[in-house]
Scaffold this motif. Structure first.
Motif, mmCIF file in Angstrom:
data_model
loop_
_atom_site.group_PDB
_atom_site.id
_atom_site.type_symbol
_atom_site.label_atom_id
_atom_site.label_comp_id
_atom_site.label_asym_id
_atom_site.label_seq_id
_atom_site.Cartn_x
_atom_site.Cartn_y
_atom_site.Cartn_z
ATOM 1 N N MET A 38 82.827 55.213 -20.185
ATOM 2 C CA MET A 38 83.848 54.637 -20.827
ATOM 3 C C MET A 38 84.992 54.484 -19.414
ATOM 4 O O MET A 38 85.534 53.304 -19.009
ATOM 5 N N GLY A 39 85.251 55.664 -18.621
ATOM 6 C CA GLY A 39 86.094 55.496 -17.493
ATOM 7 C C GLY A 39 85.347 56.009 -16.316
ATOM 8 O O GLY A 39 84.289 56.468 -16.090
ATOM 9 N N ALA A 40 86.178 55.671 -15.075
ATOM 10 C CA ALA A 40 85.627 55.839 -13.764
ATOM 11 C C ALA A 40 85.931 57.444 -13.378
ATOM 12 O O ALA A 40 86.792 58.031 -13.981
ATOM 13 N N ASN A 41 84.996 57.892 -12.515
ATOM 14 C CA ASN A 41 85.634 59.179 -11.898
ATOM 15 C C ASN A 41 86.239 59.028 -10.434
ATOM 16 O O ASN A 41 85.965 58.224 -9.769
ATOM 17 N N TYR A 42 87.596 59.692 -10.511
ATOM 18 C CA TYR A 42 88.402 59.558 -9.373
ATOM 19 C C TYR A 42 88.193 60.901 -8.300
ATOM 20 O O TYR A 42 88.813 61.910 -8.914
ATOM 21 N N ASN A 43 87.757 60.712 -7.145
ATOM 22 C CA ASN A 43 88.137 61.723 -6.282
ATOM 23 C C ASN A 43 89.609 61.502 -5.388
ATOM 24 O O ASN A 43 90.297 62.510 -5.008
ATOM 25 N N GLN A 44 89.807 60.253 -5.334
ATOM 26 C CA GLN A 44 91.163 59.846 -4.962
ATOM 27 C C GLN A 44 91.278 58.383 -5.358
ATOM 28 O O GLN A 44 90.637 57.675 -5.720
ATOM 29 N N VAL A 45 92.656 58.043 -5.492
ATOM 30 C CA VAL A 45 92.944 56.874 -6.118
ATOM 31 C C VAL A 45 93.587 55.990 -5.225
ATOM 32 O O VAL A 45 94.576 56.524 -4.314
ATOM 33 N N CYS A 46 93.048 54.661 -4.889
ATOM 34 C CA CYS A 46 93.394 53.876 -3.781
ATOM 35 C C CYS A 46 94.379 52.626 -4.561
ATOM 36 O O CYS A 46 94.254 52.529 -5.743
ATOM 37 N N VAL A 47 95.142 52.180 -3.794
ATOM 38 C CA VAL A 47 96.092 50.971 -4.066
ATOM 39 C C VAL A 47 95.726 49.726 -3.139
ATOM 40 O O VAL A 47 95.277 49.897 -2.335
ATOM 41 N N PRO A 48 96.044 48.636 -3.875
ATOM 42 C CA PRO A 48 95.831 47.394 -3.095
ATOM 43 C C PRO A 48 96.846 47.388 -1.842
ATOM 44 O O PRO A 48 97.753 47.825 -1.857
ATOM 45 N N SER A 49 96.106 46.861 -0.756
ATOM 46 C CA SER A 49 96.628 46.485 0.392
ATOM 47 C C SER A 49 96.877 44.962 0.746
ATOM 48 O O SER A 49 96.520 44.197 -0.165
ATOM 49 N N LEU A 50 97.822 44.717 1.749
ATOM 50 C CA LEU A 50 97.789 43.232 1.894
ATOM 51 C C LEU A 50 96.475 42.348 2.066
ATOM 52 O O LEU A 50 96.451 41.285 1.694
ATOM 53 N N LEU A 51 95.387 43.203 2.589
ATOM 54 C CA LEU A 51 94.324 42.192 2.856
ATOM 55 C C LEU A 51 93.606 42.141 1.585
ATOM 56 O O LEU A 51 92.636 41.302 1.661
ATOM 57 N N ASP A 52 94.121 42.723 0.406
ATOM 58 C CA ASP A 52 93.307 42.335 -0.825
ATOM 59 C C ASP A 52 93.941 41.092 -1.530
ATOM 60 O O ASP A 52 93.341 40.825 -2.570
ATOM 61 N N PHE A 53 94.863 40.348 -1.007
ATOM 62 C CA PHE A 53 95.473 39.122 -1.507
ATOM 63 C C PHE A 53 95.135 38.187 -0.758
ATOM 64 O O PHE A 53 95.110 38.247 0.384
ATOM 65 N N GLN A 54 94.371 37.067 -1.387
ATOM 66 C CA GLN A 54 93.819 36.296 -0.596
ATOM 67 C C GLN A 54 94.380 34.624 -1.385
ATOM 68 O O GLN A 54 94.326 34.608 -2.563
ATOM 69 N N ALA A 55 94.901 33.900 -0.478
ATOM 70 C CA ALA A 55 95.128 32.468 -1.168
ATOM 71 C C ALA A 55 94.231 31.170 -0.776
ATOM 72 O O ALA A 55 93.427 31.506 0.071
ATOM 73 N N LEU A 56 94.016 30.797 -1.784
ATOM 74 C CA LEU A 56 93.031 29.591 -1.986
ATOM 75 C C LEU A 56 93.683 28.181 -1.842
ATOM 76 O O LEU A 56 94.504 27.841 -3.164
ATOM 77 N N GLU A 57 93.369 27.313 -0.975
ATOM 78 C CA GLU A 57 93.728 25.930 -1.246
ATOM 79 C C GLU A 57 92.811 25.142 -2.148
ATOM 80 O O GLU A 57 91.798 25.636 -2.163
ATOM 81 N N PRO A 58 93.280 24.111 -2.757
ATOM 82 C CA PRO A 58 92.376 23.095 -3.152
ATOM 83 C C PRO A 58 91.229 22.849 -2.683
ATOM 84 O O PRO A 58 90.840 22.619 -1.464
ATOM 85 N N GLY A 59 90.146 23.157 -3.496
ATOM 86 C CA GLY A 59 88.861 23.051 -2.824
ATOM 87 C C GLY A 59 88.131 24.111 -2.115
ATOM 88 O O GLY A 59 86.849 24.070 -1.788
ATOM 89 N N GLN A 60 88.842 25.061 -1.713
ATOM 90 C CA GLN A 60 88.334 26.385 -1.270
ATOM 91 C C GLN A 60 87.771 27.281 -2.108
ATOM 92 O O GLN A 60 88.064 27.366 -3.314
ATOM 93 N N HIS A 61 86.887 28.070 -1.642
ATOM 94 C CA HIS A 61 86.261 29.249 -2.252
ATOM 95 C C HIS A 61 86.284 30.455 -1.188
ATOM 96 O O HIS A 61 86.426 30.411 -0.025
ATOM 97 N N LEU A 62 86.125 31.613 -1.991
ATOM 98 C CA LEU A 62 85.782 32.920 -1.451
ATOM 99 C C LEU A 62 84.619 33.698 -2.028
ATOM 100 O O LEU A 62 84.475 33.365 -3.138
ATOM 101 N N ILE A 63 83.935 34.458 -1.170
ATOM 102 C CA ILE A 63 83.013 35.120 -1.868
ATOM 103 C C ILE A 63 83.474 36.755 -1.519
ATOM 104 O O ILE A 63 83.657 37.094 -0.300
ATOM 105 N N VAL A 64 83.488 37.591 -2.709
ATOM 106 C CA VAL A 64 83.943 38.939 -2.428
ATOM 107 C C VAL A 64 82.513 39.653 -2.687
ATOM 108 O O VAL A 64 81.718 39.629 -3.483
ATOM 109 N N SER A 65 81.742 40.263 -1.377
ATOM 110 C CA SER A 65 80.609 41.013 -1.498
ATOM 111 C C SER A 65 80.836 42.480 -1.449
ATOM 112 O O SER A 65 81.785 43.062 -1.163
ATOM 113 N N MET A 66 80.073 42.948 -2.649
ATOM 114 C CA MET A 66 80.002 44.477 -2.947
ATOM 115 C C MET A 66 78.548 44.989 -3.060
ATOM 116 O O MET A 66 77.712 44.272 -2.934
#
Length: 201
Positions: free
Chosen positions: A78-106
């Protein structure tokens, strides 16, 4: 992560925002019995802005969900295991103009444990999950995207990474710092992308 125009099918449309499952390789060879090899599995999410306005996304709380061919979820804690907790950085915020797309690869990995095949995934927030067990055959994957807060606040370091938290959880002491930043109008919602088939051999 890439930015471009797109015209894709097989997506979920949320008020003009399209969310799509990305699976580059849909035939995966499992580790042999007795092997300690880990087999990498790549997946991701494509987000397309089909609205007339710029949209900003937090690309942080994203994880896969696996199902058997009959639609039954593959077991996971049900829950994840955490060895350390991370928080968002500036690089995790992405703006998209109309017609643009992004792909997040994992990616994650299939591995054998006690003669069973499991899938291991480490999320950006530091939480890890295992799904299992798997065998040869057809499976389904979708990607779960989530952001609950429209405004995030934090500080930006010299490397532009920084650390951010929801506005209501940001310490008041940070707001007087010269490196303080507020990121507003972040897209809020929870989305499960369409199911995509893949095969384990």
């Amino acid at each position: 992560m890439t930015l471009n125009g797109t015209n894709q099918a097989n997506f979920v449309d949320v008020n003009g925002i399209h969310f799509e499952t990305v699976v580059p390789q849909r035939n995966i060879t499992l580790p042999a019995r007795g092997s300690k090899t880990q087999v990498r599995f790549d997946f991701g999410i494509r987000i397309t802005n089909h609205t007339p306005e710029m949209q900003r996304f937090l690309l942080f709380f994203i994880r896969p969900q696996f199902l058997y061919a009959d639609g039954t979820p593959v077991w996971a804690p049900m829950g994840a295991n955490y060895n350390q907790v991370c928080v968002p950085s500036l690089l995790d915020f992405q703006a998209l103009e109309p017609g643009q797309h992004l792909i997040v690869s994992m990616h994650g990995s299939f591995h054998r444990r006690r003669n069973q095949v499991w899938f291991y995934f480490l999320a950006k927030d530091g939480g890890s999950r295992d799904w299992g067990s798997f065998d040869s055959g057809e499976y389904l994957i979708q990607v779960l995207y989530e952001n609950r807060y429209a405004t995030w606040e934090g500080v930006v370091f010299s490397n532009e990474h920084g650390e951010f938290a929801p506005s209501e959880k940001c310490p008041d002491s940070l707001r007087s710092r010269v490196d303080f930043m507020s990121i507003e109008n972040v897209w809020v919602g929870e989305v499960a992308t369409p199911l995509v088939e893949f095969n384990l051999n």
